[in-house]
Design an enzyme around this catalytic site. Structure first.
Site, PDB file in Angstrom:
ATOM      1  CG  ASP A   1      33.797 -22.844 -74.687  1.00  0.00           C
ATOM      2  OD1 ASP A   1      32.714 -22.880 -75.802  1.00  0.00           O
ATOM      3  OD2 ASP A   1      34.359 -21.857 -74.795  1.00  0.00           O
TER       4      ASP A   1
ATOM      5  CG  ASN B   1      18.247 -16.489 -83.936  1.00  0.00           C
ATOM      6  OD1 ASN B   1      18.105 -16.339 -85.149  1.00  0.00           O
ATOM      7  ND2 ASN B   1      19.128 -16.031 -83.191  1.00  0.00           N
TER       8      ASN B   1
ATOM      9  CB  VAL C   1      25.848 -22.346 -77.267  1.00  0.00           C
ATOM     10  CG1 VAL C   1      24.733 -22.707 -78.248  1.00  0.00           C
ATOM     11  CG2 VAL C   1      27.135 -22.956 -77.450  1.00  0.00           C
ATOM     12  CG  ASP C   2      23.834 -18.290 -82.558  1.00  0.00           C
ATOM     13  OD1 ASP C   2      24.528 -18.550 -83.518  1.00  0.00           O
ATOM     14  OD2 ASP C   2      22.576 -17.984 -82.984  1.00  0.00           O
TER      15      ASP C   2
ATOM     16  CB  SER D   1      15.540 -25.665 -76.360  1.00  0.00           C
ATOM     17  OG  SER D   1      14.888 -25.554 -77.830  1.00  0.00           O
ATOM     18  CB  THR D   2      18.338 -26.123 -71.718  1.00  0.00           C
ATOM     19  OG1 THR D   2      19.935 -25.956 -71.992  1.00  0.00           O
ATOM     20  CG2 THR D   2      17.880 -27.372 -72.227  1.00  0.00           C
ATOM     21  N   GLY D   3      18.675 -22.614 -72.519  1.00  0.00           N
ATOM     22  CA  GLY D   3      18.974 -21.328 -72.039  1.00  0.00           C
ATOM     23  C   GLY D   3      17.929 -20.253 -72.522  1.00  0.00           C
ATOM     24  CB  VAL D   4      17.717 -17.430 -74.756  1.00  0.00           C
ATOM     25  CG1 VAL D   4      16.694 -16.456 -75.089  1.00  0.00           C
ATOM     26  CG2 VAL D   4      18.861 -16.904 -74.397  1.00  0.00           C
TER      27      VAL D   4
END
Ligand code: AR6
Length: 180
Positions: free
Chosen positions: A11, A25, A34-35, A124-127
């Site tokens: 984590d 964003n 993660v944000d 960038s690899t999630g949403v």
């Protein structure tokens, strides 16, 4: 593998490093993934400081304190939304350079602040749906290039949220090793 790069599953919010990187964003006012985890762990003072920053462009990076996090600093960067095909073929795309700029700009801030250790999520690899191996290769390339020129940075951690994601980074690191 470079002594100064480590990959681990964990984590990001719990890492004992000088700075962690937030995959934010452009509003810098929080979100999911993660944000959201970083804002929850850091506490409301983080949002209060972020409100003063007037957002952030894709590829850029801005720094705040870490408040209740173990990390003293949070470097907020805004990765590109992947707009290519879901296959993520190898032809160059504008998103590649924007993602590279995220890593470069975060690393640059380590020179301007007392930051010797930094932990990155897979920006960038999630949403934002950037293909994972493609993103990991860009991350590894940019970090290697920076470390080759900068001796002050002692440790760069890539913190992955799952074992499959960790394997992808291992693959990217091994690939870049062979290519050198
Ligand atoms: N520690 C490490 N990695 C994590 C954690 C964690 N606690 N939580 C998620 N991940 P994402 P993006 C991984 O979606 O694609 C937000 O809403 C996750 O598995 O967080 O850049 C922002 O506000 C994935 O591999 O970021 C933006 O609107 C990686 O972190 C948008 O999402 C990034 O996934 C940004 O999307």
């Amino acid at each position: 593998m470079s002594d100064r790069i480590e990959v681990l599953r964990g984590d990001l919010t719990q890492q004992n490093v000088d700075a962690i990187v937030n995959a934010a964003n452009s509003s810098l006012l929080g979100g999911g993934g993660v944000d959201g985890a970083i804002h929850r762990a850091a506490g409301p003072q983080l949002l209060a400081e972020c409100r003063q920053l007037n957002g952030c462009e894709t590829g850029e990076a801005k720094i705040t304190q870490g408040y209740n996090l173990p990390a003293k600093w949070v470097i907020h960067t805004v990765g590109p939304v992947w707009r290519g095909s879901s296959l993520g073929r190898d032809d160059p795309r504008p998103e590649d350079e924007l993602l590279a700029r995220c890593y470069r700009n975060c690393l640059q801030l380590t020179q301007e602040y007392p930051i010797a250790t930094i932990a990155f999520p897979a920006i960038s690899t999630g949403v934002y749906r950037f293909p994972k191996l493609r993103a990991a290769k860009i991350a590894v390339r940019e970090v290697r290039q920076f470390l080759a020129r900068n001796s002050a940075l002692e440790l760069v951690l890539f913190v992955c949220f799952s074992d499959p994601d960790r394997s992808i980074y291992q693959q990217a690191l091994e690939g870049s090793h062979r290519a050198r």
